[in-house]
Scaffold this motif. Structure first.
Motif, PDB file in Angstrom:
ATOM      1  N   LEU A   1      -9.060  -0.322 -10.310  1.00 57.01           N
ATOM      2  CA  LEU A   1      -9.498   1.046 -10.578  1.00 57.01           C
ATOM      3  C   LEU A   1      -8.498   1.815 -11.436  1.00 57.01           C
ATOM      4  O   LEU A   1      -8.897   2.673 -12.223  1.00 57.01           O
ATOM      5  CB  LEU A   1      -9.800   1.768  -9.271  1.00 57.01           C
ATOM      6  CG  LEU A   1     -11.122   1.308  -8.651  1.00 57.01           C
ATOM      7  CD1 LEU A   1     -11.201   1.695  -7.195  1.00 57.01           C
ATOM      8  CD2 LEU A   1     -12.301   1.852  -9.437  1.00 57.01           C
ATOM      9  N   ASP A   2      -7.213   1.511 -11.321  1.00 59.32           N
ATOM     10  CA  ASP A   2      -6.228   2.105 -12.238  1.00 59.32           C
ATOM     11  C   ASP A   2      -6.558   1.722 -13.678  1.00 59.32           C
ATOM     12  O   ASP A   2      -6.541   2.560 -14.577  1.00 59.32           O
ATOM     13  CB  ASP A   2      -4.810   1.631 -11.901  1.00 59.32           C
ATOM     14  CG  ASP A   2      -4.223   2.317 -10.680  1.00 59.32           C
ATOM     15  OD1 ASP A   2      -4.769   3.361 -10.259  1.00 59.32           O
ATOM     16  OD2 ASP A   2      -3.222   1.803 -10.159  1.00 59.32           O
ATOM     17  N   GLN A   3      -6.867   0.447 -13.879  1.00 58.86           N
ATOM     18  CA  GLN A   3      -7.224  -0.040 -15.213  1.00 58.86           C
ATOM     19  C   GLN A   3      -8.524   0.601 -15.699  1.00 58.86           C
ATOM     20  O   GLN A   3      -8.626   1.040 -16.839  1.00 58.86           O
ATOM     21  CB  GLN A   3      -7.352  -1.561 -15.204  1.00 58.86           C
ATOM     22  CG  GLN A   3      -7.699  -2.141 -16.545  1.00 58.86           C
ATOM     23  CD  GLN A   3      -7.884  -3.652 -16.510  1.00 58.86           C
ATOM     24  OE1 GLN A   3      -7.976  -4.262 -15.450  1.00 58.86           O
ATOM     25  NE2 GLN A   3      -7.943  -4.257 -17.668  1.00 58.86           N
ATOM     26  N   VAL A   4      -9.518   0.682 -14.824  1.00 60.90           N
ATOM     27  CA  VAL A   4     -10.812   1.278 -15.181  1.00 60.90           C
ATOM     28  C   VAL A   4     -10.634   2.746 -15.555  1.00 60.90           C
ATOM     29  O   VAL A   4     -11.170   3.206 -16.572  1.00 60.90           O
ATOM     30  CB  VAL A   4     -11.817   1.115 -14.016  1.00 60.90           C
ATOM     31  CG1 VAL A   4     -13.035   2.000 -14.216  1.00 60.90           C
ATOM     32  CG2 VAL A   4     -12.236  -0.347 -13.879  1.00 60.90           C
ATOM     33  N   GLU A   5      -9.873   3.494 -14.781  1.00 58.72           N
ATOM     34  CA  GLU A   5      -9.649   4.911 -15.085  1.00 58.72           C
ATOM     35  C   GLU A   5      -8.897   5.085 -16.400  1.00 58.72           C
ATOM     36  O   GLU A   5      -9.199   5.991 -17.170  1.00 58.72           O
ATOM     37  CB  GLU A   5      -8.906   5.597 -13.946  1.00 58.72           C
ATOM     38  CG  GLU A   5      -9.812   5.932 -12.787  1.00 58.72           C
ATOM     39  CD  GLU A   5      -9.423   7.225 -12.110  1.00 58.72           C
ATOM     40  OE1 GLU A   5      -8.251   7.370 -11.724  1.00 58.72           O
ATOM     41  OE2 GLU A   5     -10.319   8.082 -11.987  1.00 58.72           O
ATOM     42  N   ARG A   6      -7.935   4.235 -16.661  1.00 60.73           N
ATOM     43  CA  ARG A   6      -7.183   4.305 -17.921  1.00 60.73           C
ATOM     44  C   ARG A   6      -8.119   4.099 -19.112  1.00 60.73           C
ATOM     45  O   ARG A   6      -8.085   4.847 -20.088  1.00 60.73           O
ATOM     46  CB  ARG A   6      -6.055   3.273 -17.896  1.00 60.73           C
ATOM     47  CG  ARG A   6      -5.032   3.447 -18.969  1.00 60.73           C
ATOM     48  CD  ARG A   6      -3.780   2.592 -18.790  1.00 60.73           C
ATOM     49  NE  ARG A   6      -4.025   1.219 -18.382  1.00 60.73           N
ATOM     50  CZ  ARG A   6      -3.759   0.734 -17.165  1.00 60.73           C
ATOM     51  NH1 ARG A   6      -3.276   1.509 -16.219  1.00 60.73           N
ATOM     52  NH2 ARG A   6      -3.993  -0.531 -16.885  1.00 60.73           N
ATOM     53  N   ILE A   7      -8.998   3.109 -19.012  1.00 60.04           N
ATOM     54  CA  ILE A   7      -9.960   2.836 -20.082  1.00 60.04           C
ATOM     55  C   ILE A   7     -10.932   4.000 -20.240  1.00 60.04           C
ATOM     56  O   ILE A   7     -11.216   4.440 -21.353  1.00 60.04           O
ATOM     57  CB  ILE A   7     -10.718   1.514 -19.818  1.00 60.04           C
ATOM     58  CG1 ILE A   7      -9.765   0.325 -19.914  1.00 60.04           C
ATOM     59  CG2 ILE A   7     -11.887   1.350 -20.793  1.00 60.04           C
ATOM     60  CD1 ILE A   7     -10.343  -0.978 -19.388  1.00 60.04           C
ATOM     61  N   ALA A   8     -11.430   4.522 -19.129  1.00 57.80           N
ATOM     62  CA  ALA A   8     -12.376   5.636 -19.171  1.00 57.80           C
ATOM     63  C   ALA A   8     -11.733   6.868 -19.806  1.00 57.80           C
ATOM     64  O   ALA A   8     -12.355   7.544 -20.636  1.00 57.80           O
ATOM     65  CB  ALA A   8     -12.873   5.960 -17.762  1.00 57.80           C
ATOM     66  N   GLN A   9     -10.499   7.164 -19.467  1.00 61.12           N
ATOM     67  CA  GLN A   9      -9.811   8.317 -20.041  1.00 61.12           C
ATOM     68  C   GLN A   9      -9.541   8.126 -21.532  1.00 61.12           C
ATOM     69  O   GLN A   9      -9.648   9.076 -22.303  1.00 61.12           O
ATOM     70  CB  GLN A   9      -8.521   8.593 -19.274  1.00 61.12           C
ATOM     71  CG  GLN A   9      -8.780   9.144 -17.888  1.00 61.12           C
ATOM     72  CD  GLN A   9      -7.539   9.243 -17.027  1.00 61.12           C
ATOM     73  OE1 GLN A   9      -6.475   8.753 -17.376  1.00 61.12           O
ATOM     74  NE2 GLN A   9      -7.677   9.873 -15.865  1.00 61.12           N
TER      75      GLN A   9
ATOM     76  N   SER B   1      -5.622  -3.754  -2.329  1.00 57.23           N
ATOM     77  CA  SER B   1      -4.617  -3.547  -3.377  1.00 57.23           C
ATOM     78  C   SER B   1      -5.122  -4.058  -4.728  1.00 57.23           C
ATOM     79  O   SER B   1      -4.850  -3.445  -5.765  1.00 57.23           O
ATOM     80  CB  SER B   1      -3.281  -4.197  -3.010  1.00 57.23           C
ATOM     81  OG  SER B   1      -3.418  -5.586  -2.878  1.00 57.23           O
ATOM     82  N   VAL B   2      -5.882  -5.142  -4.733  1.00 54.13           N
ATOM     83  CA  VAL B   2      -6.486  -5.641  -5.969  1.00 54.13           C
ATOM     84  C   VAL B   2      -7.474  -4.606  -6.514  1.00 54.13           C
ATOM     85  O   VAL B   2      -7.499  -4.309  -7.708  1.00 54.13           O
ATOM     86  CB  VAL B   2      -7.192  -7.001  -5.739  1.00 54.13           C
ATOM     87  CG1 VAL B   2      -8.027  -7.400  -6.939  1.00 54.13           C
ATOM     88  CG2 VAL B   2      -6.168  -8.083  -5.413  1.00 54.13           C
ATOM     89  N   CYS B   3      -8.258  -4.026  -5.629  1.00 53.27           N
ATOM     90  CA  CYS B   3      -9.247  -3.020  -6.007  1.00 53.27           C
ATOM     91  C   CYS B   3      -8.561  -1.770  -6.560  1.00 53.27           C
ATOM     92  O   CYS B   3      -9.013  -1.204  -7.566  1.00 53.27           O
ATOM     93  CB  CYS B   3     -10.099  -2.681  -4.789  1.00 53.27           C
ATOM     94  SG  CYS B   3     -11.726  -2.068  -5.201  1.00 53.27           S
ATOM     95  N   LEU B   4      -7.488  -1.335  -5.937  1.00 51.48           N
ATOM     96  CA  LEU B   4      -6.749  -0.173  -6.428  1.00 51.48           C
ATOM     97  C   LEU B   4      -6.185  -0.429  -7.828  1.00 51.48           C
ATOM     98  O   LEU B   4      -6.244   0.443  -8.695  1.00 51.48           O
ATOM     99  CB  LEU B   4      -5.627   0.195  -5.452  1.00 51.48           C
ATOM    100  CG  LEU B   4      -6.076   0.796  -4.120  1.00 51.48           C
ATOM    101  CD1 LEU B   4      -4.912   0.847  -3.139  1.00 51.48           C
ATOM    102  CD2 LEU B   4      -6.692   2.165  -4.328  1.00 51.48           C
TER     103      LEU B   4
END
Length: 129
Positions: free
Chosen positions: A11-19, A5-8
């Motif tokens: 990754l939500d944060q990482v995808e938001r930054i990447a987008q 759950s920490v990893c998920l």
């Protein structure tokens, strides 16, 4: 598994930054994890491939750096490293300390592939540079 759950969430944060930056994919994720964070780095690393599947970070390298445990002494004012189970001042030996590092899980940096702006401009007008 808590680390999944920490990893998920990570990754939500990482995808938001990447987008936000228009990235095509994420190449590398660097984390700093302290021993008092409640996150087990090896378990997080094991959960990463499952959590990253189908995301912009699916093939990204995950680097995990250990953050040191540091304390600030209330008695003498010194800041020093300490061990996770002995938060004593290295200068005077006092137990009147305040934790300044070691309980964090921090997204230290991201490396992303972002399309070249010149290529985007060329695609818009039908010419290439």
């Amino acid at each position: 598994m808590h680390e999944l759950s920490v990893c998920l969430s990570l990754l939500d944060q990482v995808e938001r930054i990447a987008q936000e930056h228009g990235a095509e994919r994420v190449e590398r994720i660097r984390l700093r994890i302290g021993p008092l964070s409640g996150v087990e780095a090896p378990l997080l690393a094991n959960a990463y491939p499952l959590a990253a599947a189908g995301t912009l970070a699916e093939h990204a390298e995950l680097e995990i750096e250990a953050a040191p445990v540091r304390v600030h002494c209330v008695d003498c004012g010194q800041e020093s490293e300490a061990s996770a189970n002995r938060l004593l001042c290295a200068g005077c030996g006092s137990y009147h300390t305040r934790l300044t590092s070691g309980d964090e899980m921090l997204l230290a940096s991201l490396e992303m592939s972002i399309p070249d702006q010149l290529d985007a401009d060329a695609d818009e007008d039908g010419t290439s540079a």
